[in-house]
Design a protein around this motif. Structure first.
Motif, mmCIF file in Angstrom:
data_model
loop_
_atom_site.group_PDB
_atom_site.id
_atom_site.type_symbol
_atom_site.label_atom_id
_atom_site.label_comp_id
_atom_site.label_asym_id
_atom_site.label_seq_id
_atom_site.Cartn_x
_atom_site.Cartn_y
_atom_site.Cartn_z
ATOM 1 N N ILE A 1 0.846 -1.197 0.000
ATOM 2 C CA ILE A 1 0.000 0.000 0.000
ATOM 3 C C ILE A 1 0.880 1.245 0.000
ATOM 4 O O ILE A 1 1.714 1.443 0.879
ATOM 5 C CB ILE A 1 -0.913 0.009 1.242
ATOM 6 C CG1 ILE A 1 -1.751 -1.260 1.297
ATOM 7 C CG2 ILE A 1 -1.814 1.247 1.238
ATOM 8 C CD1 ILE A 1 -2.355 -1.542 2.666
ATOM 9 N N TYR A 2 0.704 2.065 -0.997
ATOM 10 C CA TYR A 2 1.339 3.392 -1.043
ATOM 11 C C TYR A 2 0.574 4.233 -2.053
ATOM 12 O O TYR A 2 -0.397 4.883 -1.710
ATOM 13 C CB TYR A 2 2.833 3.300 -1.369
ATOM 14 C CG TYR A 2 3.521 4.649 -1.276
ATOM 15 C CD1 TYR A 2 3.526 5.369 -0.081
ATOM 16 C CD2 TYR A 2 4.155 5.204 -2.369
ATOM 17 C CE1 TYR A 2 4.139 6.615 0.011
ATOM 18 C CE2 TYR A 2 4.785 6.455 -2.285
ATOM 19 C CZ TYR A 2 4.763 7.149 -1.094
ATOM 20 O OH TYR A 2 5.368 8.380 -1.011
ATOM 21 N N HIS A 3 0.976 4.243 -3.321
ATOM 22 C CA HIS A 3 0.073 4.761 -4.341
ATOM 23 C C HIS A 3 -0.993 3.716 -4.618
ATOM 24 O O HIS A 3 -2.157 4.041 -4.856
ATOM 25 C CB HIS A 3 0.838 5.065 -5.633
ATOM 26 C CG HIS A 3 1.850 6.161 -5.480
ATOM 27 N ND1 HIS A 3 3.115 6.087 -6.023
ATOM 28 C CD2 HIS A 3 1.794 7.349 -4.846
ATOM 29 C CE1 HIS A 3 3.788 7.184 -5.732
ATOM 30 N NE2 HIS A 3 3.012 7.966 -5.010
ATOM 31 N N ASN A 4 -0.591 2.466 -4.600
ATOM 32 C CA ASN A 4 -1.508 1.343 -4.747
ATOM 33 C C ASN A 4 -2.399 1.232 -3.508
ATOM 34 O O ASN A 4 -1.928 1.366 -2.379
ATOM 35 C CB ASN A 4 -0.670 0.061 -4.904
ATOM 36 C CG ASN A 4 -1.495 -1.135 -5.320
ATOM 37 O OD1 ASN A 4 -2.237 -1.083 -6.303
ATOM 38 N ND2 ASN A 4 -1.358 -2.219 -4.590
ATOM 39 N N ARG A 5 -3.695 1.073 -3.714
ATOM 40 C CA ARG A 5 -4.668 0.863 -2.628
ATOM 41 C C ARG A 5 -4.679 2.028 -1.627
ATOM 42 O O ARG A 5 -4.799 1.821 -0.423
ATOM 43 C CB ARG A 5 -4.380 -0.453 -1.896
ATOM 44 C CG ARG A 5 -4.553 -1.697 -2.739
ATOM 45 C CD ARG A 5 -4.055 -2.934 -2.027
ATOM 46 N NE ARG A 5 -4.721 -3.108 -0.746
ATOM 47 C CZ ARG A 5 -4.286 -3.934 0.202
ATOM 48 N NH1 ARG A 5 -3.189 -4.633 0.008
ATOM 49 N NH2 ARG A 5 -4.952 -4.050 1.333
ATOM 50 N N ALA A 6 -4.594 3.251 -2.137
ATOM 51 C CA ALA A 6 -4.459 4.376 -1.211
ATOM 52 C C ALA A 6 -5.283 5.581 -1.633
ATOM 53 O O ALA A 6 -5.528 5.815 -2.813
ATOM 54 C CB ALA A 6 -2.993 4.785 -1.090
ATOM 55 N N VAL A 7 -5.686 6.334 -0.616
ATOM 56 C CA VAL A 7 -6.267 7.672 -0.779
ATOM 57 C C VAL A 7 -5.202 8.679 -0.378
ATOM 58 O O VAL A 7 -4.572 8.543 0.676
ATOM 59 C CB VAL A 7 -7.520 7.833 0.107
ATOM 60 C CG1 VAL A 7 -7.921 9.294 0.232
ATOM 61 C CG2 VAL A 7 -8.677 7.006 -0.443
ATOM 62 N N TRP A 8 -4.973 9.670 -1.250
ATOM 63 C CA TRP A 8 -4.055 10.770 -0.945
ATOM 64 C C TRP A 8 -4.876 12.049 -0.843
ATOM 65 O O TRP A 8 -5.526 12.451 -1.822
ATOM 66 C CB TRP A 8 -2.991 10.902 -2.040
ATOM 67 C CG TRP A 8 -1.951 9.821 -1.994
ATOM 68 C CD1 TRP A 8 -2.151 8.483 -2.157
ATOM 69 C CD2 TRP A 8 -0.543 9.994 -1.773
ATOM 70 N NE1 TRP A 8 -0.967 7.804 -2.051
ATOM 71 C CE2 TRP A 8 0.042 8.702 -1.822
ATOM 72 C CE3 TRP A 8 0.271 11.101 -1.558
ATOM 73 C CZ2 TRP A 8 1.416 8.502 -1.641
ATOM 74 C CZ3 TRP A 8 1.643 10.903 -1.382
ATOM 75 C CH2 TRP A 8 2.202 9.621 -1.418
ATOM 76 N N GLY B 1 1.140 -1.334 4.601
ATOM 77 C CA GLY B 1 1.347 0.057 4.212
ATOM 78 C C GLY B 1 0.222 0.939 4.722
ATOM 79 O O GLY B 1 -0.652 0.484 5.453
ATOM 80 N N PRO B 2 0.233 2.212 4.340
ATOM 81 C CA PRO B 2 1.189 2.845 3.442
ATOM 82 C C PRO B 2 2.638 2.684 3.898
ATOM 83 O O PRO B 2 2.951 2.832 5.075
ATOM 84 C CB PRO B 2 0.773 4.311 3.455
ATOM 85 C CG PRO B 2 -0.689 4.287 3.788
ATOM 86 C CD PRO B 2 -0.840 3.148 4.750
ATOM 87 N N VAL B 3 3.493 2.401 2.926
ATOM 88 C CA VAL B 3 4.898 2.109 3.220
ATOM 89 C C VAL B 3 5.597 3.334 3.789
ATOM 90 O O VAL B 3 6.446 3.222 4.670
ATOM 91 C CB VAL B 3 5.604 1.625 1.936
ATOM 92 C CG1 VAL B 3 7.076 1.370 2.196
ATOM 93 C CG2 VAL B 3 4.927 0.370 1.414
ATOM 94 N N VAL B 4 5.266 4.504 3.272
ATOM 95 C CA VAL B 4 5.834 5.770 3.742
ATOM 96 C C VAL B 4 4.676 6.702 4.061
ATOM 97 O O VAL B 4 3.697 6.765 3.317
ATOM 98 C CB VAL B 4 6.741 6.412 2.662
ATOM 99 C CG1 VAL B 4 7.328 7.722 3.168
ATOM 100 C CG2 VAL B 4 7.839 5.449 2.238
ATOM 101 N N ASN B 5 4.774 7.413 5.160
ATOM 102 C CA ASN B 5 3.701 8.323 5.553
ATOM 103 C C ASN B 5 4.298 9.430 6.415
ATOM 104 O O ASN B 5 5.356 9.252 7.026
ATOM 105 C CB ASN B 5 2.603 7.591 6.321
ATOM 106 C CG ASN B 5 1.230 8.130 6.029
ATOM 107 O OD1 ASN B 5 1.077 9.287 5.644
ATOM 108 N ND2 ASN B 5 0.210 7.300 6.210
#
Length: 733
Positions: free
Chosen positions: A354-361, A418-422
Motif C-alpha cells: 500500500i502506497y500509491h496502490n490501494r491508497a487515498v491521498w 502500508g502505506p509504506v511511507v507516511n
C-alpha cells in the motif's frame, strides 16, 4: 454498471454552532472535537489528544468537528513554515537557509511537485511571499558552461531523473498565481522560455504529438507501472502520461499569456502547440470501452492502451478544460470509489504494498473535489469532503496518505503492509484540506469569485439547526444562508450581496446532473478491485516466413500497439520490418497491465561507443537504440540519467537529430529509441552531448549520488547501436 460503494458511517451527530463537542465515527474508530471559549479546540483522534490553538481564519458551522479540523489545517500549515530546510542527500544533511514551506514533518525539504501542487491548491493565496520563496528555491541556472537560461529543477527520481521524470513543469501551475510580483513574474518568464524549449527538444514526440515521461506524483515505478519496470525504467521514459501532458499544456498556455504581455512573437507558437497538444490528449488517452482517460499509454514503438487510470490526471485534465465537456463529466462520474473515498489509481495491483496502490491521498482528493465542482458532480463533491474530514479527524493530522478502504495510516498485511511511507502535516495534504474548506464548502475561489456548490446531503452535518454558516478569512466574512426548501441535490448561489467586508450568499437547491453508467471494464470488483496478474511476454515460434504466437485463453494480444482478435494462435509474417507484441489478461471486469514486449524481425547490431556507419539497401524508416550500461546510480533515484543527441548524416539528406536517454541500469540494457527516415545508401550515426539535471547549479549541494558536489556527469558505457527497419506509426493529426 459502475458500483459506487456506499459510505458506511455518518460524519457524526449534527450539532448547533453552540455545541461544545462532536464525534466522528468511521470504520469502528471515533474522533471527538471540543471547543473552548477562546476559540481553541481539542481533538481526540482515536484516543490520542491534539491541542488546536485559535487560528486567524475561522469557520462557524453546525459542526464543531468541521471547525476544529479547519483550525488544525491552519496550525499545521504554520508548523510547515521554516527558515531552513534539510535532507540527508543535500549539504550532508546540514540546514540550508530558506524561508520556505517544508514538505512535511518527515520531509523537511522543498520538492518541486509537492510545493507546486500545494501552492496551486491553497498556499499561493494564503501566504504568497513564502510560497514564492519556496518556488524560487527550485529555479536554477546551468553549471555546464554552455547552456544559457533559467530552468525548473526536476527532483531526483526514476532512472536518474529528467527526462525519465518530466513533470517539473508543474512549477508553472503554482507560479501563475503569483505574478503580481514583477521580479517573480520576470523569473517565471525566463524559466518558461528555458524549460519549455528544453522539453520541446528532448521530451516532445512530434509524430505522436505528446510529451514523454513518467506520471506526475505516481513515481514509484512498480506501484502503478508493470512490475517488469522495477529494474528497467526505459519504458517509463518512452511512454506518455496523461498528468504530465496536461501540466505541459498548462505551462504552454501560461507561456502564451506572458509572451503576449512581452510582445514576443513566440506567443503564436505557444498557442499553436497548446491547442495541438489538447487535441492529442483527448484523442490518444480516451478509452471508450472504459468511458475514461487512461493514466498512460505505451511508447511509440508499441503505443498500446494501458488499463490504468489515475485520479490526479483526470482531475487536472478536467480543470484545464482539455477534455470535451461530456467526456469530462463521464470521466469524473465513472472513476470508482470505495469506503474511504477515491483511490489515486484504479485498478489495484495485488502484489504491491500500500502506497500509491490501494491508497487515498488527500491532496488528490482535493483536486478531485475541485474537478467535481467544475462538472457539478454532486456525489463526488460529497465523497471528497467526507473523505478529507474523516482522514484528518481519525489521524489527528493531515497525513500524506491512507489505506483506501479504512483510511488507516498503516495496515499490517505482511509484505504488502502500508502505506509504506507516511508523514503527518504533509504540506500538500494541508493545502488540500484548506482548499476543501475555502472552495469546496464555502465556494471562495482563488480569483475572488464566490460560487458555492454544496451537496444537499451535507446540510444536516454542516448547518445543523442553524440558518447560516460562516467563513471569516481575516479580511472578509462569507455567509452562506440555508434555503427554506431542500428539494434538490446541490446548493448553489441564488443571490449574492456585499456590504462592507461581508459577502452574503442566499443558497438555493437545484437538481444534480443525470447519472452516468460506466462500462463493465472499469467497474468496481466487489471484493478487492484488483486487476488480473500481468502476463509474461508473448512467445513466438519461427515457422517458415513468419512466427506463430500463442494467445492464452482470456488474454488479448497487442501487435504494434493495436489489439488483435486472435484466439489460440496468430501468425506474424516476415516482411523485413520489426513488429512488437505484448499481452494483457482480462478478467470478468478488469484488465491487467501489459506484459513486456516481444519484438520480431530484423535488428542489426553495430559495434562501437560513439560512431557508426550503416548502408541502407533502400529508403526506409529505422528505429535506433543504444546498448549501454549506466552504473551511476540506482533505478529509483539520482540525477544522472545519460542524455545524448543521436545525429544521423546520410548522403543527399539534411542532418537529423533526436534525443536518446540511457537511464540508470542494472547491467546492460537498451536506451530509449529514436526513429529516422533514411534514404538508400550510406548513413553515419554519432553521439553529441546532451543535458541532464546534474548540469543545474541546484544540484551542486547534492551528495546522495553522483553528479552533485563532484560535478556534472552525463555519461554511460555504450557498446553498440541497434537498428531495425520499422512500420510507420500513426502521426499526430
Amino acid at each position: 454498471m459502475l458500483k459506487m460503494i456506499c459510505l458506511t458511517a455518518a460524519l457524526g451527530a449534527a450539532l448547533t454552532s453552540t455545541a461544545a463537542a462532536e464525534d466522528l465515527t468511521f470504520d469502528g474508530r471515533t474522533a471527538r472535537a471540543a471547543t473552548a471559549a477562546d476559540g481553541s479546540f481539542t481533538l481526540s483522534a482515536d484516543g490520542k489528544p491534539v491541542a488546536i490553538a485559535a487560528q486567524p481564519m475561522r469557520s462557524q458551522t453546525g459542526s464543531v468537528m468541521f471547525d476544529a479540523l479547519f483550525a488544525l489545517a491552519q496550525q499545521e500549515m504554520d508548523a510547515d513554515r521554516v527558515d531552513a530546510i534539510r535532507d540527508p542527500s543535500f549539504n550532508f544533511g546540514k540546514p540550508v537557509p530558506c524561508d520556505c514551506f517544508q514538505t512535511g514533518e518527515r520531509w523537511p525539504y522543498v520538492w518541486t511537485r509537492d510545493v507546486s501542487f500545494a501552492a496551486d491548491l491553497a498556499l499561493a493565496r494564503l501566504d504568497p511571499q513564502r510560497t514564492r520563496q519556496s518556488l524560487q528555491f527550485k529555479l536554477s541556472k546551468a553549471r555546464d558552461g554552455r547552456t544559457p537560461g533559467l530552468f525548473v529543477a526536476q527532483d531526483t527520481g526514476s532512472g536518474g531523473s529528467w527526462p525519465i521524470s518530466s513533470d517539473r513543469v508543474v512549477w508553472f501551475l503554482a507560479a501563475r498565481h503569483l505574478l503580481d510580483d514583477t521580479g517573480f513574474a520576470d523569473q517565471t518568464w525566463q524559466a518558461l522560455q528555458g524549460t519549455l524549449a528544453q522539453d520541446r527538444a528532448m521530451v516532445f514526440d512530434e509524430r505522436i504529438g505528446l510529451y514523454k515521461g513518467e506520471t506526475s506524483f505516481l513515481d514509484w515505478r512498480e506501484q502503478t507501472y508493470p512490475d517488469w519496470t522495477r529494474k528497467d525504467v526505459r519504458f517509463i521514459g518512452e511512454s506518455y502520461s496523461l498528468s504530465t501532458n496536461v501540466l505541459h499544456y498548462q505551462a504552454l498556455r501560461l507561456a502564451e499569456q506572458l509572451a503576449r504581455q512581452h510582445g514576443d512573437a513566440r506567443a503564436e507558437d505557444y498557442a499553436k502547440w497548446a491547442t495541438a497538444l489538447a487535441a492529442q490528449i483527448d484523442a490518444r488517452f480516451w478509452r471508450e470501452d472504459a468511458g475514461q482517460y487512461m493514466s498512460y499509454i505505451g511508447e511509440a514503438a508499441h503505443p498500446v492502451d494501458y488499463a490504468k487510470y489515475d485520479l490526479l490526471a483526470i482531475s487536472l485534465g478536467v480543470l484545464a478544460d482539455v477534455f470535451p465537456q461530456e467526456r469530462a463529466r463521464r470521466a469524473m462520474a465513472n472513476y470508482p470509489a470505495v469506503e474511504g473515498g477515491s483511490p489515486v489509481v484504479w485498478p489495484q495491483e495485488a502484489q504491491q504494498p500500500i502506497y500509491h496502490n490501494r491508497a487515498v491521498w488527500p491532496f488528490v482528493s482535493a483536486y478531485s473535489l475541485r474537478a467535481a465542482r467544475h462538472v457539478d458532480d454532486v456525489a463526488r463533491i460529497q465523497r471528497e469532503i467526507e473523505s478529507l474530514m474523516r482522514g484528518s479527524a481519525l489521524a489527528g493530522s493531515n497525513m500524506e496518505n491512507f489505506e483506501m478502504r479504512r483510511l488507516a495510516v498503516h495496515v499490517d498485511e505482511g509484505a504488502l503492509s502500508g502505506p509504506v511511507v507516511n508523514s503527518p502535516r504533509q504540506l500538500w495534504s494541508v493545502a488540500g484540506y484548506l482548499s476543501m474548506v475555502l472552495e469546496g464548502v464555502f465556494g471562495v475561489e482563488a480569483d475572488g469569485k464566490v460560487a458555492p456548490k454544496l451537496p444537499v446531503a451535507l446540510v444536516p452535518q454542516l448547518f445543523g439547526k442553524e440558518k447560516s454558516i460562516e467563513l471569516n478569512d481575516g479580511r472578509t466574512r462569507y455567509v452562506l444562508k440555508r434555503p427554506r426548501k431542500l428539494d434538490g441535490a446541490l446548493l448553489v448561489a441564488d443571490k449574492t450581496t456585499r456590504k462592507g467586508n461581508v459577502v452574503t450568499v442566499q443558497l438555493k437547491a437545484v437538481p444534480g446532473p443525470a447519472p452516468v453508467t460506466a462500462p463493465a471494464l472499469l467497474a468496481d470488483a466487489p471484493t478487492d478491485g484488483f486487476a488480473p496478474a500481468t502476463p509474461a511476454a508473448p512467445k513466438a515460434e519461427k515457422r517458415g516466413k513468419g512466427w506463430s504466437v500463442t494467445v492464452p485463453a482470456g488474454h488479448v494480444l497487442w501487435l504494434d500497439g493495436k489489439a488483435t482478435t486472435a484466439k489460440g494462435a496468430l501468425t506474424v509474417r516476415e516482411d523485413g520490418l520489426q513488429h512488437c507484441l505484448s499481452l494483457t489478461q482480462r478478467g470478468p471486469q478488469l484488465e491487467s497491465l501489459h506484459s513486456p514486449m516481444t519484438c520480431l524481425g530484423p535488428q542489426q547490431r553495430l559495434a562501437g561507443a560513439s560512431k557508426w556507419s550503416w548502408n541502407a539497401a533502400a529508403a526506409t524508416r529505422v528505429r535506433v537504440r543504444l546498448r549501454y550500461d549506466n552504473p551511476n546510480g540506482p533505478i529509483n533515484t539520482g540525477v544522472t540519467a545519460a542524455v545524448k543527441q543521436l545525429v544521423v548524416s546520410c548522403a543527399g539528406k539534411p542532418v537529423q537529430r533526436a534525443s536518446v536517454v540511457m537511464p540508470h541500469s542494472v547491467g546492460q540494457q537498451d536506451s530509449t529509441a529514436a526513429e529516422f527516415d533514411v534514404p538508400k545508401g550510406n548513413c553515419r550515426f554519432s553521439l553529441e552531448q546532451g543535458f541532464n539535471m546534474s548540469a543545474l547549479e541546484h544540484f551542486a549541494q547534492y551528495n546522495g549520488g553522483k553528479g552533485g558536489r563532484d560535478g556534472v556527469l552525463n555519461s554511460a558505457k555504450v557498446s553498440a547501436l541497434l537498428l531495425s527497419p520499422v512500420p510507420a506509426v500513426e502521426a499526430a493529426k
